[in-house]
Design a protein around this motif. Structure first.
Motif, short mmCIF file in Angstrom:
data_model
loop_
_atom_site.label_atom_id
_atom_site.label_comp_id
_atom_site.label_asym_id
_atom_site.label_seq_id
_atom_site.Cartn_x
_atom_site.Cartn_y
_atom_site.Cartn_z
N ASP A 412 80.92 89.94 7.81
CA ASP A 412 79.91 89.39 6.91
C ASP A 412 80.16 87.93 6.58
O ASP A 412 79.26 87.09 6.62
CB ASP A 412 79.88 90.20 5.60
N TRP A 413 81.39 87.61 6.23
CA TRP A 413 81.71 86.25 5.76
C TRP A 413 81.49 85.21 6.85
O TRP A 413 81.05 84.09 6.57
CB TRP A 413 83.15 86.17 5.26
N ALA A 414 81.80 85.57 8.11
CA ALA A 414 81.70 84.60 9.19
C ALA A 414 80.25 84.20 9.45
O ALA A 414 79.95 83.03 9.67
CB ALA A 414 82.33 85.17 10.47
N VAL A 415 79.36 85.18 9.40
CA VAL A 415 77.95 84.88 9.63
C VAL A 415 77.37 84.12 8.45
O VAL A 415 76.68 83.11 8.61
CB VAL A 415 77.16 86.17 9.89
N ARG A 416 77.65 84.59 7.24
CA ARG A 416 77.07 83.98 6.05
C ARG A 416 77.51 82.52 5.90
O ARG A 416 76.70 81.64 5.57
CB ARG A 416 77.48 84.76 4.80
N SER A 417 78.78 82.22 6.15
CA SER A 417 79.26 80.85 5.96
C SER A 417 78.55 79.88 6.91
O SER A 417 78.36 78.71 6.57
CB SER A 417 80.78 80.79 6.19
N THR A 418 78.16 80.38 8.08
CA THR A 418 77.42 79.52 9.01
C THR A 418 76.03 79.21 8.48
O THR A 418 75.54 78.08 8.59
CB THR A 418 77.33 80.22 10.39
N VAL A 419 75.39 80.22 7.87
CA VAL A 419 74.05 80.03 7.32
C VAL A 419 74.11 79.10 6.11
O VAL A 419 73.29 78.17 5.98
CB VAL A 419 73.42 81.38 6.94
#
Length: 549
Positions: A412-419
Protein backbone atom coordinates in the motif's frame (compact mmCIF):
# COMPACT_ATOMS: atom_id res chain seq x y z
CA UNK A 1 -27.18 -31.62 36.67
CA UNK A 2 -24.38 -31.39 34.08
CA UNK A 3 -25.01 -28.79 31.40
CA UNK A 4 -23.28 -27.77 28.20
CA UNK A 5 -21.71 -24.37 27.57
CA UNK A 6 -24.25 -22.00 26.07
CA UNK A 7 -24.21 -19.14 23.63
CA UNK A 8 -26.26 -15.96 23.70
CA UNK A 9 -29.97 -16.72 23.62
CA UNK A 10 -29.52 -20.48 23.63
CA UNK A 11 -31.23 -22.24 26.59
CA UNK A 12 -29.16 -24.66 28.61
CA UNK A 13 -29.77 -28.27 27.63
CA UNK A 14 -28.76 -31.52 29.26
CA UNK A 15 -25.48 -32.84 27.90
CA UNK A 16 -26.07 -35.36 25.13
CA UNK A 17 -25.00 -38.96 25.63
CA UNK A 18 -21.35 -39.52 24.89
CA UNK A 19 -20.78 -40.46 21.26
CA UNK A 20 -18.77 -43.54 20.35
CA UNK A 21 -15.06 -42.86 19.96
CA UNK A 22 -15.21 -43.28 16.16
CA UNK A 23 -18.04 -40.77 15.90
CA UNK A 24 -16.14 -38.32 18.11
CA UNK A 25 -13.13 -38.53 15.83
CA UNK A 26 -15.33 -37.81 12.83
CA UNK A 27 -16.89 -34.86 14.63
CA UNK A 28 -13.41 -33.44 15.20
CA UNK A 29 -12.43 -34.01 11.59
CA UNK A 30 -15.41 -32.16 10.12
CA UNK A 31 -14.36 -28.66 11.32
CA UNK A 32 -10.75 -29.35 10.33
CA UNK A 33 -11.69 -30.48 6.83
CA UNK A 34 -14.12 -27.58 6.48
CA UNK A 35 -11.45 -25.06 7.49
CA UNK A 36 -9.01 -26.40 4.90
CA UNK A 37 -11.64 -26.59 2.16
CA UNK A 38 -12.88 -23.07 2.89
CA UNK A 39 -9.29 -21.88 2.41
CA UNK A 40 -9.25 -23.61 -0.98
CA UNK A 41 -12.55 -21.91 -1.78
CA UNK A 42 -10.98 -18.52 -1.05
CA UNK A 43 -8.13 -19.39 -3.40
CA UNK A 44 -10.59 -20.27 -6.17
CA UNK A 45 -12.09 -16.77 -5.80
CA UNK A 46 -8.77 -15.24 -6.92
CA UNK A 47 -7.66 -14.48 -10.51
CA UNK A 48 -7.33 -15.69 -13.18
CA UNK A 49 -10.84 -16.84 -12.29
CA UNK A 50 -13.57 -14.22 -11.93
CA UNK A 51 -15.33 -16.05 -9.09
CA UNK A 52 -14.81 -13.21 -6.59
CA UNK A 53 -18.12 -13.99 -4.87
CA UNK A 54 -16.76 -17.32 -3.61
CA UNK A 55 -14.91 -15.35 -0.95
CA UNK A 56 -18.24 -14.89 0.87
CA UNK A 57 -19.08 -18.59 1.37
CA UNK A 58 -15.39 -19.21 2.10
CA UNK A 59 -15.51 -16.89 5.11
CA UNK A 60 -19.00 -18.08 6.03
CA UNK A 61 -17.68 -21.63 6.36
CA UNK A 62 -14.58 -20.40 8.16
CA UNK A 63 -16.82 -18.55 10.61
CA UNK A 64 -18.81 -21.74 11.22
CA UNK A 65 -15.65 -23.66 12.10
CA UNK A 66 -14.45 -20.99 14.56
CA UNK A 67 -17.55 -19.75 16.35
CA UNK A 68 -17.65 -20.68 20.04
CA UNK A 69 -14.35 -22.56 19.76
CA UNK A 70 -11.43 -22.17 22.13
CA UNK A 71 -8.50 -20.07 21.00
CA UNK A 72 -6.39 -23.21 20.79
CA UNK A 73 -8.87 -24.81 18.41
CA UNK A 74 -8.98 -21.55 16.46
CA UNK A 75 -5.21 -21.64 16.13
CA UNK A 76 -5.25 -25.06 14.50
CA UNK A 77 -8.29 -24.37 12.32
CA UNK A 78 -6.82 -21.06 11.21
CA UNK A 79 -3.60 -22.79 10.21
CA UNK A 80 -5.53 -25.31 8.11
CA UNK A 81 -7.45 -22.46 6.46
CA UNK A 82 -4.16 -20.73 5.73
CA UNK A 83 -2.68 -23.87 4.17
CA UNK A 84 -5.78 -24.45 2.06
CA UNK A 85 -5.60 -20.89 0.77
CA UNK A 86 -1.88 -20.21 0.42
CA UNK A 87 -0.58 -23.56 -0.84
CA UNK A 88 -2.32 -23.29 -4.22
CA UNK A 89 -2.18 -19.47 -4.34
CA UNK A 90 1.61 -19.32 -4.05
CA UNK A 91 2.57 -22.42 -6.00
CA UNK A 92 4.16 -20.14 -8.62
CA UNK A 93 6.95 -19.30 -6.18
CA UNK A 94 8.32 -22.81 -6.72
CA UNK A 95 8.06 -22.91 -10.52
CA UNK A 96 11.80 -22.61 -11.12
CA UNK A 97 13.43 -23.01 -7.70
CA UNK A 98 11.65 -26.15 -6.54
CA UNK A 99 9.08 -26.92 -3.88
CA UNK A 100 11.32 -26.17 -0.87
CA UNK A 101 11.06 -22.33 -0.89
CA UNK A 102 7.37 -22.49 -1.84
CA UNK A 103 6.51 -24.78 1.08
CA UNK A 104 8.70 -22.81 3.49
CA UNK A 105 6.94 -19.57 2.50
CA UNK A 106 3.49 -21.10 2.96
CA UNK A 107 4.38 -22.66 6.31
CA UNK A 108 5.51 -19.27 7.64
CA UNK A 109 2.68 -17.20 6.14
CA UNK A 110 0.03 -19.64 7.41
CA UNK A 111 1.18 -18.89 10.97
CA UNK A 112 -0.33 -15.41 10.62
CA UNK A 113 -3.63 -16.95 9.53
CA UNK A 114 -3.45 -19.34 12.48
CA UNK A 115 -3.12 -16.42 14.91
CA UNK A 116 -6.05 -14.74 13.18
CA UNK A 117 -8.07 -17.93 13.63
CA UNK A 118 -7.32 -17.91 17.36
CA UNK A 119 -8.37 -14.27 17.58
CA UNK A 120 -11.61 -14.84 15.67
CA UNK A 121 -12.47 -17.77 17.94
CA UNK A 122 -12.03 -15.49 20.96
CA UNK A 123 -14.22 -12.66 19.64
CA UNK A 124 -16.86 -15.03 18.22
CA UNK A 125 -18.67 -15.05 21.58
CA UNK A 126 -19.12 -11.28 21.58
CA UNK A 127 -22.26 -9.47 20.43
CA UNK A 128 -21.86 -8.26 16.83
CA UNK A 129 -19.03 -10.77 16.47
CA UNK A 130 -18.79 -10.54 12.62
CA UNK A 131 -17.53 -6.95 12.97
CA UNK A 132 -14.87 -7.87 15.52
CA UNK A 133 -13.87 -10.97 13.53
CA UNK A 134 -13.50 -9.10 10.23
CA UNK A 135 -11.34 -6.49 11.96
CA UNK A 136 -9.15 -9.27 13.39
CA UNK A 137 -8.65 -10.62 9.86
CA UNK A 138 -7.52 -7.21 8.59
CA UNK A 139 -5.18 -6.86 11.58
CA UNK A 140 -3.63 -10.17 10.54
CA UNK A 141 -3.19 -8.91 6.98
CA UNK A 142 -1.58 -5.73 8.31
CA UNK A 143 0.94 -7.79 10.28
CA UNK A 144 1.63 -10.10 7.35
CA UNK A 145 2.29 -7.08 5.11
CA UNK A 146 5.07 -5.90 7.42
CA UNK A 147 6.88 -8.92 8.81
CA UNK A 148 9.11 -10.78 8.45
CA UNK A 149 11.69 -9.27 6.11
CA UNK A 150 9.51 -6.31 5.18
CA UNK A 151 6.33 -8.34 4.85
CA UNK A 152 4.50 -10.29 2.16
CA UNK A 153 1.05 -8.80 1.40
CA UNK A 154 0.42 -11.22 -1.48
CA UNK A 155 -2.98 -12.84 -1.00
CA UNK A 156 -4.76 -9.93 0.65
CA UNK A 157 -8.50 -10.53 0.32
CA UNK A 158 -8.82 -7.21 -1.54
CA UNK A 159 -6.61 -8.49 -4.36
CA UNK A 160 -9.20 -11.11 -5.24
CA UNK A 161 -11.96 -8.54 -5.76
CA UNK A 162 -10.92 -6.78 -8.98
CA UNK A 163 -14.08 -8.05 -10.72
CA UNK A 164 -16.38 -7.77 -7.69
CA UNK A 165 -19.12 -5.41 -6.59
CA UNK A 166 -17.04 -4.32 -3.58
CA UNK A 167 -14.18 -2.89 -5.68
CA UNK A 168 -15.24 0.80 -5.37
CA UNK A 169 -14.55 0.57 -1.62
CA UNK A 170 -10.84 0.60 -2.50
CA UNK A 171 -11.27 4.32 -3.22
CA UNK A 172 -12.72 4.83 0.28
CA UNK A 173 -10.02 3.26 2.41
CA UNK A 174 -7.72 1.19 0.26
CA UNK A 175 -7.19 -2.54 0.53
CA UNK A 176 -7.99 -2.69 4.28
CA UNK A 177 -11.52 -1.29 3.85
CA UNK A 178 -12.17 -3.37 0.73
CA UNK A 179 -10.97 -6.54 2.45
CA UNK A 180 -12.89 -5.73 5.64
CA UNK A 181 -16.15 -5.38 3.70
CA UNK A 182 -15.70 -8.75 1.98
CA UNK A 183 -14.80 -10.63 5.17
CA UNK A 184 -17.58 -8.92 7.13
CA UNK A 185 -20.09 -9.90 4.47
CA UNK A 186 -18.86 -13.51 4.58
CA UNK A 187 -19.18 -13.76 8.35
CA UNK A 188 -22.53 -11.99 8.09
CA UNK A 189 -23.68 -14.67 5.65
CA UNK A 190 -22.93 -17.39 8.19
CA UNK A 191 -24.57 -15.41 11.00
CA UNK A 192 -27.70 -15.02 8.86
CA UNK A 193 -27.92 -18.76 8.27
CA UNK A 194 -27.31 -19.43 11.96
CA UNK A 195 -30.06 -17.04 13.05
CA UNK A 196 -32.57 -18.46 10.55
CA UNK A 197 -31.86 -22.03 11.68
CA UNK A 198 -32.13 -21.06 15.34
CA UNK A 199 -35.42 -19.26 14.69
CA UNK A 200 -36.89 -22.33 13.02
CA UNK A 201 -35.85 -24.41 16.01
CA UNK A 202 -37.73 -22.03 18.27
CA UNK A 203 -34.67 -20.50 19.95
CA UNK A 204 -36.16 -16.99 19.97
CA UNK A 205 -35.93 -14.10 22.34
CA UNK A 206 -34.37 -10.66 22.46
CA UNK A 207 -30.72 -11.86 22.10
CA UNK A 208 -31.62 -13.61 18.88
CA UNK A 209 -33.31 -10.49 17.58
CA UNK A 210 -30.05 -8.63 18.23
CA UNK A 211 -28.14 -11.36 16.40
CA UNK A 212 -30.57 -11.06 13.49
CA UNK A 213 -29.94 -7.31 13.26
CA UNK A 214 -26.18 -7.91 13.33
CA UNK A 215 -26.47 -10.53 10.59
CA UNK A 216 -28.57 -8.27 8.39
CA UNK A 217 -26.32 -5.27 8.81
CA UNK A 218 -23.19 -7.34 8.17
CA UNK A 219 -24.66 -8.40 4.84
CA UNK A 220 -26.29 -5.17 3.74
CA UNK A 221 -23.95 -2.39 4.90
CA UNK A 222 -20.89 -3.52 2.87
CA UNK A 223 -22.99 -3.81 -0.30
CA UNK A 224 -24.63 -0.42 0.22
CA UNK A 225 -21.24 1.09 0.99
CA UNK A 226 -19.84 -0.30 -2.25
CA UNK A 227 -22.75 1.09 -4.24
CA UNK A 228 -22.34 4.51 -2.62
CA UNK A 229 -18.59 4.46 -3.31
CA UNK A 230 -19.18 4.14 -7.05
CA UNK A 231 -19.42 7.94 -7.15
CA UNK A 232 -15.69 8.05 -6.30
CA UNK A 233 -14.79 5.98 -9.38
CA UNK A 234 -14.19 7.97 -12.55
CA UNK A 235 -12.09 7.74 -15.70
CA UNK A 236 -12.64 11.37 -16.65
CA UNK A 237 -9.49 13.26 -17.69
CA UNK A 238 -8.60 16.06 -15.24
CA UNK A 239 -5.23 17.09 -16.69
CA UNK A 240 -5.68 16.24 -20.32
CA UNK A 241 -4.67 12.93 -21.88
CA UNK A 242 -1.51 11.12 -22.91
CA UNK A 243 -1.04 8.48 -25.56
CA UNK A 244 1.04 5.76 -23.95
CA UNK A 245 2.78 2.80 -25.54
CA UNK A 246 3.41 -0.32 -23.47
CA UNK A 247 6.09 -2.56 -24.96
CA UNK A 248 6.39 -6.28 -24.23
CA UNK A 249 9.50 -7.56 -25.97
CA UNK A 250 9.28 -11.17 -24.73
CA UNK A 251 12.26 -13.31 -23.66
CA UNK A 252 14.16 -16.04 -25.50
CA UNK A 253 12.68 -18.68 -23.23
CA UNK A 254 10.93 -18.92 -19.89
CA UNK A 255 12.72 -19.50 -16.64
CA UNK A 256 15.75 -18.27 -14.78
CA UNK A 257 17.96 -19.09 -17.76
CA UNK A 258 16.88 -15.88 -19.47
CA UNK A 259 19.38 -14.01 -17.28
CA UNK A 260 22.14 -15.70 -19.25
CA UNK A 261 20.67 -14.11 -22.38
CA UNK A 262 20.44 -10.55 -21.16
CA UNK A 263 21.48 -9.04 -24.46
CA UNK A 264 18.75 -10.96 -26.26
CA UNK A 265 16.10 -9.56 -23.89
CA UNK A 266 17.32 -6.01 -24.49
CA UNK A 267 17.41 -6.58 -28.24
CA UNK A 268 13.86 -7.98 -28.20
CA UNK A 269 12.49 -4.84 -26.52
CA UNK A 270 14.43 -2.54 -28.82
CA UNK A 271 13.22 -4.50 -31.84
CA UNK A 272 9.57 -4.32 -30.74
CA UNK A 273 9.92 -0.56 -30.16
CA UNK A 274 11.40 -0.10 -33.64
CA UNK A 275 8.59 -2.19 -35.10
CA UNK A 276 6.11 0.08 -33.28
CA UNK A 277 7.86 3.13 -34.77
CA UNK A 278 7.42 1.65 -38.25
CA UNK A 279 3.71 1.14 -37.59
CA UNK A 280 3.42 4.76 -36.45
CA UNK A 281 5.09 6.00 -39.62
CA UNK A 282 2.77 3.81 -41.68
CA UNK A 283 -0.23 5.35 -39.93
CA UNK A 284 -1.35 2.02 -38.50
CA UNK A 285 -1.23 3.14 -34.85
CA UNK A 286 -1.28 6.60 -33.21
CA UNK A 287 2.02 8.22 -32.35
CA UNK A 288 2.64 7.74 -28.62
CA UNK A 289 3.70 10.54 -26.30
CA UNK A 290 5.78 8.17 -24.19
CA UNK A 291 6.94 4.54 -24.22
CA UNK A 292 7.14 2.22 -21.21
CA UNK A 293 9.41 -0.82 -21.05
CA UNK A 294 9.19 -3.49 -18.32
CA UNK A 295 11.43 -4.30 -15.40
CA UNK A 296 14.67 -6.05 -16.45
CA UNK A 297 14.20 -5.10 -20.09
CA UNK A 298 17.93 -4.34 -19.95
CA UNK A 299 19.81 -6.46 -17.46
CA UNK A 300 22.95 -5.01 -19.01
CA UNK A 301 23.90 -1.79 -17.24
CA UNK A 302 23.71 0.91 -19.95
CA UNK A 303 25.82 3.28 -17.84
CA UNK A 304 28.70 0.80 -17.82
CA UNK A 305 28.17 -0.82 -21.24
CA UNK A 306 28.19 1.50 -24.26
CA UNK A 307 26.76 -1.21 -26.52
CA UNK A 308 23.64 -1.52 -24.34
CA UNK A 309 23.28 2.27 -24.25
CA UNK A 310 23.54 2.34 -28.04
CA UNK A 311 20.73 -0.21 -28.41
CA UNK A 312 18.45 1.81 -26.12
CA UNK A 313 19.35 5.06 -27.86
CA UNK A 314 18.55 3.46 -31.22
CA UNK A 315 15.09 2.49 -30.00
CA UNK A 316 14.51 5.98 -28.55
CA UNK A 317 15.64 7.60 -31.81
CA UNK A 318 13.30 5.38 -33.82
CA UNK A 319 10.20 6.17 -31.78
CA UNK A 320 11.22 9.77 -31.06
CA UNK A 321 9.62 10.09 -27.61
CA UNK A 322 10.77 9.59 -23.99
CA UNK A 323 11.34 5.99 -22.98
CA UNK A 324 11.26 4.39 -19.52
CA UNK A 325 13.70 1.46 -19.38
CA UNK A 326 14.01 -1.19 -16.65
CA UNK A 327 17.68 -1.97 -16.01
CA UNK A 328 20.02 -3.60 -13.53
CA UNK A 329 22.56 -0.94 -12.57
CA UNK A 330 25.70 -1.10 -10.46
CA UNK A 331 26.68 2.10 -8.71
CA UNK A 332 29.23 2.49 -5.94
CA UNK A 333 29.60 -1.26 -5.68
CA UNK A 334 25.86 -1.71 -5.12
CA UNK A 335 23.21 -3.21 -7.37
CA UNK A 336 19.94 -1.41 -8.07
CA UNK A 337 16.76 -2.47 -9.84
CA UNK A 338 16.35 0.78 -11.69
CA UNK A 339 13.99 2.53 -14.06
CA UNK A 340 15.77 4.97 -16.37
CA UNK A 341 14.08 7.87 -18.14
CA UNK A 342 15.73 7.93 -21.56
CA UNK A 343 15.20 11.02 -23.71
CA UNK A 344 15.81 10.61 -27.45
CA UNK A 345 17.77 13.89 -27.53
CA UNK A 346 19.46 13.93 -24.11
CA UNK A 347 19.85 10.26 -23.26
CA UNK A 348 19.33 9.17 -19.63
CA UNK A 349 17.96 12.12 -17.63
CA UNK A 350 16.36 10.58 -14.51
CA UNK A 351 16.27 7.32 -12.54
CA UNK A 352 14.13 5.51 -10.00
CA UNK A 353 15.55 2.79 -7.77
CA UNK A 354 13.14 0.13 -6.54
CA UNK A 355 12.46 0.66 -2.84
CA UNK A 356 10.72 -2.58 -1.81
CA UNK A 357 13.10 -5.29 -2.94
CA UNK A 358 12.03 -8.90 -2.75
CA UNK A 359 13.53 -11.11 -0.04
CA UNK A 360 15.03 -14.36 -1.37
CA UNK A 361 14.59 -12.98 -4.90
CA UNK A 362 16.51 -9.69 -4.94
CA UNK A 363 18.29 -10.01 -1.63
CA UNK A 364 18.97 -12.89 0.69
CA UNK A 365 18.16 -12.52 4.40
CA UNK A 366 20.12 -14.74 6.76
CA UNK A 367 22.68 -15.41 4.03
CA UNK A 368 25.31 -17.10 6.28
CA UNK A 369 22.73 -19.44 7.81
CA UNK A 370 21.20 -20.39 4.45
CA UNK A 371 24.64 -20.90 2.95
CA UNK A 372 25.52 -23.29 5.73
CA UNK A 373 22.37 -25.29 5.04
CA UNK A 374 22.57 -25.33 1.24
CA UNK A 375 25.15 -23.47 -0.88
CA UNK A 376 22.88 -23.65 -3.93
CA UNK A 377 20.42 -21.30 -2.21
CA UNK A 378 23.02 -18.53 -1.80
CA UNK A 379 24.30 -18.96 -5.35
CA UNK A 380 20.85 -18.06 -6.74
CA UNK A 381 21.17 -14.53 -5.30
CA UNK A 382 24.89 -13.86 -5.64
CA UNK A 383 24.68 -10.16 -4.75
CA UNK A 384 21.93 -8.38 -2.86
CA UNK A 385 20.09 -5.48 -4.47
CA UNK A 386 20.10 -2.22 -2.58
CA UNK A 387 16.97 -0.17 -1.93
CA UNK A 388 16.07 3.21 -3.30
CA UNK A 389 14.93 5.89 -0.87
CA UNK A 390 12.50 8.14 -2.75
CA UNK A 391 9.39 7.76 -4.94
CA UNK A 392 9.85 7.67 -8.68
CA UNK A 393 7.86 10.13 -10.81
CA UNK A 394 9.09 10.77 -14.34
CA UNK A 395 7.93 13.78 -16.34
CA UNK A 396 7.40 12.32 -19.80
CA UNK A 397 6.01 14.58 -22.53
CA UNK A 398 4.40 16.74 -19.83
CA UNK A 399 2.74 13.78 -18.07
CA UNK A 400 3.85 12.76 -14.59
CA UNK A 401 4.32 8.99 -14.62
CA UNK A 402 4.65 7.22 -11.26
CA UNK A 403 6.84 4.10 -11.16
CA UNK A 404 5.83 1.12 -9.00
CA UNK A 405 8.20 -1.70 -9.86
CA UNK A 406 6.68 -5.21 -9.87
CA UNK A 407 6.69 -6.51 -6.25
CA UNK A 408 6.03 -2.98 -4.96
CA UNK A 409 2.47 -3.10 -6.33
CA UNK A 410 1.53 -5.38 -3.41
CA UNK A 411 2.49 -2.74 -0.83
CA UNK A 412 0.00 0.00 0.00
CA UNK A 413 2.63 2.53 1.05
CA UNK A 414 4.74 2.14 -2.10
CA UNK A 415 1.86 2.90 -4.45
CA UNK A 416 0.37 5.69 -2.36
CA UNK A 417 3.67 7.55 -1.93
CA UNK A 418 4.06 7.68 -5.70
CA UNK A 419 0.59 9.20 -6.11
CA UNK A 420 1.08 11.75 -3.32
CA UNK A 421 4.38 12.69 -4.99
CA UNK A 422 2.40 13.91 -8.01
CA UNK A 423 1.86 10.93 -10.33
CA UNK A 424 -0.96 11.49 -12.84
CA UNK A 425 -0.77 7.93 -14.12
CA UNK A 426 1.02 4.84 -12.85
CA UNK A 427 3.28 2.31 -14.50
CA UNK A 428 3.94 -1.09 -12.93
CA UNK A 429 6.92 -2.46 -14.91
CA UNK A 430 7.33 -6.13 -14.12
CA UNK A 431 9.31 -9.21 -15.05
CA UNK A 432 7.48 -12.50 -14.72
CA UNK A 433 9.54 -14.65 -17.09
CA UNK A 434 10.84 -16.61 -14.10
CA UNK A 435 7.34 -17.83 -13.27
CA UNK A 436 6.53 -19.28 -16.69
CA UNK A 437 2.77 -19.52 -17.40
CA UNK A 438 1.70 -19.64 -13.76
CA UNK A 439 -1.10 -17.60 -12.19
CA UNK A 440 1.39 -15.08 -10.81
CA UNK A 441 0.96 -12.60 -13.66
CA UNK A 442 -2.85 -12.64 -13.31
CA UNK A 443 -2.67 -12.14 -9.55
CA UNK A 444 -0.36 -9.18 -10.03
CA UNK A 445 -2.57 -7.76 -12.77
CA UNK A 446 -5.52 -7.86 -10.35
CA UNK A 447 -3.46 -5.89 -7.82
CA UNK A 448 -2.91 -3.20 -10.44
CA UNK A 449 -6.64 -3.04 -11.13
CA UNK A 450 -7.33 -2.52 -7.42
CA UNK A 451 -4.64 0.19 -7.27
CA UNK A 452 -6.22 1.97 -10.25
CA UNK A 453 -9.51 2.32 -8.35
CA UNK A 454 -7.83 2.98 -5.00
CA UNK A 455 -6.04 6.08 -6.30
CA UNK A 456 -8.18 6.89 -9.38
CA UNK A 457 -5.26 6.63 -11.79
CA UNK A 458 -4.68 4.94 -15.11
CA UNK A 459 -2.29 2.04 -14.55
CA UNK A 460 -0.09 0.62 -17.29
CA UNK A 461 1.55 -2.77 -16.81
CA UNK A 462 4.54 -3.37 -19.11
CA UNK A 463 5.78 -6.94 -18.59
CA UNK A 464 8.66 -8.81 -20.21
CA UNK A 465 6.65 -11.88 -21.21
CA UNK A 466 2.98 -11.25 -20.35
CA UNK A 467 0.37 -10.28 -19.46
CA UNK A 468 0.94 -6.57 -20.23
CA UNK A 469 -2.10 -4.31 -20.01
CA UNK A 470 -3.64 -0.85 -19.90
CA UNK A 471 -6.05 -0.26 -17.01
CA UNK A 472 -8.35 2.74 -16.69
CA UNK A 473 -8.97 4.47 -13.32
CA UNK A 474 -12.20 2.49 -12.89
CA UNK A 475 -10.25 -0.79 -12.94
CA UNK A 476 -11.27 -1.77 -16.47
CA UNK A 477 -8.66 -3.48 -18.64
CA UNK A 478 -8.94 -1.92 -22.08
CA UNK A 479 -6.03 -3.72 -23.74
CA UNK A 480 -3.90 -6.71 -22.84
CA UNK A 481 -1.31 -8.95 -24.47
CA UNK A 482 -0.90 -12.69 -24.48
CA UNK A 483 1.89 -14.51 -22.67
CA UNK A 484 5.33 -15.04 -24.20
CA UNK A 485 4.65 -12.97 -27.28
CA UNK A 486 6.22 -9.74 -28.51
CA UNK A 487 3.58 -7.03 -28.62
CA UNK A 488 2.89 -3.36 -27.98
CA UNK A 489 -0.21 -1.57 -26.74
CA UNK A 490 -0.94 2.03 -27.69
CA UNK A 491 -3.79 3.99 -26.12
CA UNK A 492 -4.86 7.50 -25.17
CA UNK A 493 -5.46 7.53 -21.41
CA UNK A 494 -6.76 10.15 -18.96
CA UNK A 495 -4.39 12.01 -16.67
CA UNK A 496 -5.74 12.68 -13.19
CA UNK A 497 -4.48 14.60 -10.16
CA UNK A 498 -7.37 14.54 -7.65
CA UNK A 499 -6.95 12.35 -4.59
CA UNK A 500 -9.42 9.75 -3.41
CA UNK A 501 -10.26 9.40 0.29
CA UNK A 502 -8.01 6.33 0.30
CA UNK A 503 -5.08 8.39 -0.99
CA UNK A 504 -5.66 11.17 1.53
CA UNK A 505 -6.26 8.89 4.52
CA UNK A 506 -3.31 6.58 3.92
CA UNK A 507 -2.87 4.06 6.73
CA UNK A 508 -5.55 5.59 8.96
CA UNK A 509 -8.39 3.18 7.97
CA UNK A 510 -6.09 0.21 8.56
CA UNK A 511 -5.01 1.62 11.93
CA UNK A 512 -8.64 2.10 12.99
CA UNK A 513 -9.49 -1.49 12.04
CA UNK A 514 -6.47 -2.76 13.97
CA UNK A 515 -7.68 -0.79 17.00
CA UNK A 516 -11.17 -2.30 16.59
CA UNK A 517 -9.57 -5.75 16.51
CA UNK A 518 -7.51 -4.96 19.62
CA UNK A 519 -10.64 -3.71 21.39
CA UNK A 520 -12.54 -6.86 20.49
CA UNK A 521 -9.73 -9.13 21.63
CA UNK A 522 -9.40 -7.19 24.88
CA UNK A 523 -13.12 -7.39 25.52
CA UNK A 524 -13.13 -11.12 24.72
CA UNK A 525 -10.20 -11.71 27.08
CA UNK A 526 -11.98 -9.92 29.93
CA UNK A 527 -15.16 -11.91 29.26
CA UNK A 528 -13.17 -15.16 29.27
CA UNK A 529 -11.60 -14.29 32.62
CA UNK A 530 -15.03 -13.49 34.07
CA UNK A 531 -16.49 -16.74 32.76
CA UNK A 532 -13.66 -18.68 34.31
CA UNK A 533 -14.12 -16.88 37.62
CA UNK A 534 -17.88 -17.55 37.52
CA UNK A 535 -17.24 -21.25 36.89
CA UNK A 536 -14.83 -21.42 39.80
CA UNK A 537 -17.32 -19.66 42.09
CA UNK A 538 -20.09 -21.98 40.94
CA UNK A 539 -17.90 -25.03 41.50
CA UNK A 540 -16.97 -23.80 44.98
CA UNK A 541 -20.64 -23.23 45.81
CA UNK A 542 -21.43 -26.78 44.71
CA UNK A 543 -18.67 -28.16 46.92
CA UNK A 544 -19.97 -26.17 49.91
CA UNK A 545 -23.53 -27.39 49.25
CA UNK A 546 -22.43 -31.00 48.99
CA UNK A 547 -20.34 -30.70 52.16
CA UNK A 548 -23.36 -29.24 54.01
CA UNK A 549 -25.42 -32.27 53.07
Amino acid sequence: MTVTATSVGRPEQPAPPAAPSGARRMQRLVPAATAALSGVLLYVSFPPRTLWWLALPAFALFGWTLRDRSWKAGLGLGYLFGLGFLLPLLVWTGVEVGSGPWLALVVVEAIFVALVGAGIALVSRLPAWPVWAAAVWIAGEAARARAPFGGFPWGKVAFGQADGVFLPLAAVGGTPVLGFAVVLCGFGLYETVRVVVAHRRGDGGAPWRGAAVTALLSLVVPVLGALAARSLVSDKAENGTATVAVVQGNVPRAGLEFNAQRRAVLDYHARETIRLAEQVRAGKVPRPDLVLWPENSSDIDPFANPDAAAVIQGAADAIGVPLSVGAVVERGGKLYNEQILWDPDKGPVNTYDKRQVQPFGEYLPLRPLLGAINKDWTSMVRQDFSRGNKPGVFTMAGAKVGLVTCYEAAFDWAVRSTVTDGAQLLSVPSNNATFDRSEMTYQQLAMSRVRAVEHSRTVTVPVTSGVSAVILPDGTITQRTGMFVAASLVQKVPLRSSETPATRLGTLPELLLVLVAAGGLGRAAVSAVRRRADREIHAEQQRVTEAAR
